[in-house]
Write a protein that holds these residues in place. Structure first.
Motif, PDB file in Angstrom:
ATOM      1  N   ALA A   1      60.209  66.660  58.414  1.00  0.00           N
ATOM      2  CA  ALA A   1      58.743  67.032  58.746  1.00  0.00           C
ATOM      3  C   ALA A   1      59.122  68.072  59.196  1.00  0.00           C
ATOM      4  CB  ALA A   1      57.872  66.316  59.656  1.00  0.00           C
ATOM      5  N   MET A   2      60.054  68.222  60.754  1.00  0.00           N
ATOM      6  CA  MET A   2      60.097  70.248  61.518  1.00  0.00           C
ATOM      7  C   MET A   2      60.534  70.829  60.868  1.00  0.00           C
ATOM      8  SD  MET A   2      60.713  68.077  65.311  1.00  0.00           S
ATOM      9  CE  MET A   2      60.893  69.800  66.026  1.00  0.00           C
ATOM     10  N   ASN A   3      61.850  70.284  59.653  1.00  0.00           N
ATOM     11  CA  ASN A   3      62.622  71.589  59.128  1.00  0.00           C
ATOM     12  C   ASN A   3      61.137  71.722  57.776  1.00  0.00           C
ATOM     13  OD1 ASN A   3      65.023  72.076  59.504  1.00  0.00           O
ATOM     14  ND2 ASN A   3      64.711  69.411  60.424  1.00  0.00           N
ATOM     15  N   ILE A   4      60.682  71.276  57.282  1.00  0.00           N
ATOM     16  CA  ILE A   4      59.642  71.221  56.187  1.00  0.00           C
ATOM     17  C   ILE A   4      58.618  72.289  57.038  1.00  0.00           C
ATOM     18  CG2 ILE A   4      58.143  70.262  54.510  1.00  0.00           C
ATOM     19  CD1 ILE A   4      60.024  68.451  54.267  1.00  0.00           C
ATOM     20  N   GLY A   5      58.368  71.881  58.063  1.00  0.00           N
ATOM     21  CA  GLY A   5      57.657  72.878  58.570  1.00  0.00           C
ATOM     22  C   GLY A   5      57.858  73.959  58.648  1.00  0.00           C
ATOM     23  N   ALA A   6      58.786  74.593  58.906  1.00  0.00           N
ATOM     24  CA  ALA A   6      59.785  75.602  59.272  1.00  0.00           C
ATOM     25  C   ALA A   6      59.888  76.398  58.134  1.00  0.00           C
ATOM     26  CB  ALA A   6      60.185  75.369  59.861  1.00  0.00           C
ATOM     27  N   ILE A   7      59.536  75.876  57.034  1.00  0.00           N
ATOM     28  CA  ILE A   7      60.410  76.111  55.813  1.00  0.00           C
ATOM     29  C   ILE A   7      58.857  77.201  54.978  1.00  0.00           C
ATOM     30  CG2 ILE A   7      60.764  75.771  53.108  1.00  0.00           C
ATOM     31  CD1 ILE A   7      62.745  73.972  54.551  1.00  0.00           C
ATOM     32  N   LEU A   8      58.330  75.719  55.698  1.00  0.00           N
ATOM     33  CA  LEU A   8      56.580  76.083  54.705  1.00  0.00           C
ATOM     34  C   LEU A   8      55.408  77.596  55.461  1.00  0.00           C
ATOM     35  CD1 LEU A   8      54.687  73.075  54.126  1.00  0.00           C
ATOM     36  CD2 LEU A   8      56.039  74.519  52.551  1.00  0.00           C
ATOM     37  N   LEU A   9      56.261  77.815  56.854  1.00  0.00           N
ATOM     38  CA  LEU A   9      55.705  78.615  57.134  1.00  0.00           C
ATOM     39  C   LEU A   9      56.437  79.468  57.759  1.00  0.00           C
ATOM     40  CD1 LEU A   9      55.967  76.988  62.040  1.00  0.00           C
ATOM     41  CD2 LEU A   9      53.133  77.761  59.705  1.00  0.00           C
ATOM     42  N   ARG A  10      57.563  80.091  56.951  1.00  0.00           N
ATOM     43  CA  ARG A  10      58.109  81.463  56.680  1.00  0.00           C
ATOM     44  C   ARG A  10      57.258  81.154  55.671  1.00  0.00           C
ATOM     45  NH1 ARG A  10      62.678  84.447  57.580  1.00  0.00           N
ATOM     46  NH2 ARG A  10      63.280  83.105  59.590  1.00  0.00           N
ATOM     47  N   ARG A  11      57.299  80.454  54.214  1.00  0.00           N
ATOM     48  CA  ARG A  11      57.398  80.681  52.588  1.00  0.00           C
ATOM     49  C   ARG A  11      55.562  81.326  53.054  1.00  0.00           C
ATOM     50  NH1 ARG A  11      59.625  76.138  48.412  1.00  0.00           N
ATOM     51  NH2 ARG A  11      61.783  77.350  48.777  1.00  0.00           N
ATOM     52  N   ARG A  12      55.078  80.712  53.495  1.00  0.00           N
ATOM     53  CA  ARG A  12      53.141  81.094  53.494  1.00  0.00           C
ATOM     54  C   ARG A  12      53.382  82.531  54.913  1.00  0.00           C
ATOM     55  NH1 ARG A  12      48.990  83.215  54.632  1.00  0.00           N
ATOM     56  NH2 ARG A  12      47.266  82.235  54.808  1.00  0.00           N
ATOM     57  N   PHE A  13      53.894  82.762  55.517  1.00  0.00           N
ATOM     58  CA  PHE A  13      53.742  84.135  55.755  1.00  0.00           C
ATOM     59  C   PHE A  13      54.721  85.196  55.812  1.00  0.00           C
ATOM     60  CE2 PHE A  13      52.075  80.796  58.778  1.00  0.00           C
ATOM     61  CZ  PHE A  13      50.462  81.168  58.802  1.00  0.00           C
ATOM     62  N   GLU A  14      55.597  84.923  55.245  1.00  0.00           N
ATOM     63  CA  GLU A  14      56.568  85.643  54.481  1.00  0.00           C
ATOM     64  C   GLU A  14      56.165  87.199  54.099  1.00  0.00           C
ATOM     65  OE1 GLU A  14      61.382  85.705  54.039  1.00  0.00           O
ATOM     66  OE2 GLU A  14      60.252  84.616  53.287  1.00  0.00           O
ATOM     67  N   ARG A  15      56.489  88.207  54.490  1.00  0.00           N
ATOM     68  CA  ARG A  15      56.292  89.618  53.677  1.00  0.00           C
ATOM     69  C   ARG A  15      57.396  90.112  53.056  1.00  0.00           C
ATOM     70  NH1 ARG A  15      51.767  92.762  56.496  1.00  0.00           N
ATOM     71  NH2 ARG A  15      49.574  91.262  56.704  1.00  0.00           N
ATOM     72  N   ARG A  16      57.689  90.521  52.281  1.00  0.00           N
ATOM     73  CA  ARG A  16      59.023  91.689  51.673  1.00  0.00           C
ATOM     74  C   ARG A  16      58.756  92.327  50.986  1.00  0.00           C
ATOM     75  NH1 ARG A  16      62.083  87.667  49.499  1.00  0.00           N
ATOM     76  NH2 ARG A  16      61.283  85.365  48.959  1.00  0.00           N
ATOM     77  N   TRP A  17      59.240  93.493  52.202  1.00  0.00           N
ATOM     78  CA  TRP A  17      59.664  94.931  52.302  1.00  0.00           C
ATOM     79  C   TRP A  17      60.604  95.246  50.624  1.00  0.00           C
ATOM     80  CZ3 TRP A  17      56.060  95.611  55.838  1.00  0.00           C
ATOM     81  CH2 TRP A  17      56.542  93.930  56.657  1.00  0.00           C
TER      82      TRP A  17
END
Length: 444
Positions: A428-444
């Motif tokens: 659950a913690m690892n899935i949460g980390a993946i979801l947070l990264r995909r939710r807030f990540e910005r591609r430059w």
């Protein structure tokens, strides 16, 4: 004078040109073959790892899923005043209710339900062995909470003993001779009788999540370990996150580039590779022997895990800050922002997904640690919930370690069940980390 060309010249020239072409084709074929072999090796390695992962997970699930179900026995208990309080002294002395002979009530109910001759001591003992020893505590708590039931007959649900629980779940081979198993033929017949009467049944094992540790496997639970792990993670989050982020911001954005900062960076990278047991020795010598903090306290465990997690958070945060394009900083400075405003108003918000991901992964790593907690004494046999981080406690990995060393066979399913709970938290913690990264990540 004109030049005479031999008729064989074109053929010789063609052979001269075809030779390097054949060498080139052979080289390409070798490179393609090497690439195919490399891909095959990679697929074989991944398949090999997945096979062993599937074997491991299936073994844990096969041995541990039964821990989430508990066998119980429901009996009509006659709360006889002659047995509980023959002198009628409970009004003046409440301790009378605590010292009553509650196992006698269970024995009488079993004798009546199974139609056993009370004079047959061997049969009576085998019958009482079917009910967990925690029945005494269950009846005592019920009486002390409501003394008005004295003199009445009330149906009470008890935990079945570990052997009966395992037999009812078909974890014990009942086809082997009676001398080779812990459940007798008479007890098997009584199990079938109670099941036919609706007194013996399975239900969800809530005790696995709310009860404390116990020497009886049927009544042992993860409640204390869950609370202790919660205190540990809260301590790590409160200490490691702000210190790690502040250190990363200073080293990456404000610190001058000199030998001193280079030495700090090298030491941080080295600390991330130090074995966890070394941090346990550090916590034992500093926090317990020098600072005098209580042994087995979750606060000490949180401090040790904070030291262990801090380098991981610093490295992840610096990588997230470094990933922000320099153009963001240049544009903010060009518009008149100060260095502090550039970092906290522009760079830090953009780096927050990477920081959160690194923090969650660091917490997941700390949640699964056992070695440093063993050295600071968190292997204590704790049955009551800790009310503060200074109270004796344990954690999920340590509880798994303790149960794995028990001699009772029924602790095998408890150990595997606890591993499943721990794996669920980690996934659950690892899935949460993946979801947070995909939710807030910005591609430059």
């Amino acid at each position: 004078m004109s030049k005479v060309v031999s008729p064989t010249a074109p053929a010789n020239g063609a052979r001269a040109l075809s030779r390097p072409i054949r060498h080139r084709d052979i080289g390409l074929r070798r490179r393609y073959a090497a690439e195919r072999r490399f891909r095959a090796y990679g697929i074989a390695a991944i398949t090999f790892g997945l096979v062993f992962l599937i074997i491991l997970v299936s073994s844990i699930v096969r041995h541990g899923y039964t821990a989430f179900v508990q066998t119980t026995i429901t009996l009509p208990i006659e709360f006889s005043e002659k047995t509980i309080d023959p002198r009628n002294a409970r009004a003046s002395d409440p301790n009378v209710l605590n010292a009553a002979n509650y196992p006698l009530l269970v024995r009488d109910a079993l004798v009546k339900a199974l139609s056993i001759d009370p004079s047959n001591r061997l049969a009576v003992r085998k019958a009482t062995d079917m009910v967990s020893d925690s029945a005494r505590v269950e009846l005592r708590n019920r009486i002390t909470a409501d003394p008005s039931i004295i003199g009445k007959t009330v149906k009470v649900t008890f935990l079945a003993s570990a052997n009966i629980d395992s037999a009812y779940k078909r974890e014990i081979d009942l086809t082997v001779p009676e001398s080779n198993r812990k459940v007798s033929d008479q007890q098997i017949a009584w199990m079938k009788q109670l099941a036919a009467d609706g007194a013996l049944h399975e239900s969800f094992n809530t005790g696995l999540f709310v009860s404390g540790n116990s020497s009886r496997p049927e009544s042992a639970g993860l409640g204390v370990a869950l609370v202790g792990s919660l205190y540990l993670m809260a301590t790590v989050l409160v200490l490691a996150l702000p210190i790690g982020v502040a250190t990363s911001i200073y080293l990456e954005e404000f610190a001058p580039r000199n030998r001193f900062t280079d030495l700090i960076e090298v030491n941080i990278n080295n600390l991330a590779a130090v074995p966890s047991i070394v941090y346990g020795l550090l916590g034992l010598s500093v926090f317990i022997n020098f600072a005098g903090l209580p042994r087995s306290a979750s606060l000490v465990g949180g401090l040790v895990l904070s030291l262990m997690t801090l380098p991981m958070i610093i490295i992840a945060t610096r990588a997230a800050l470094r990933a922000v394009p320099p153009s963001i900083r240049s544009a903010a400075l060009g518009l008149g922002a100060s260095r502090m405003q550039v970092v906290f108003h522009h760079v830090l918000p953009l780096a927050m997904p990477g920081i959160l991901t690194g923090t969650i992964l660091g917490l997941a790593h700390a949640l699964g640690e056992t070695a440093p907690l063993l050295l600071i004494g968190m292997v204590a046999f704790v049955t009551s919930y800790p009310t503060s981080p200074l109270d004796p406690s344990t954690s999920l990995p340590v509880q798994i370690y303790m149960w794995s060393n028990e001699a009772e066979r029924a602790f095998v399913e408890r150990t595997s069940g606890a591993i499943i709970v721990l794996l669920i938290f980690l996934v659950a913690m690892n899935i949460g980390a993946i979801l947070l990264r995909r939710r807030f990540e910005r591609r430059w």
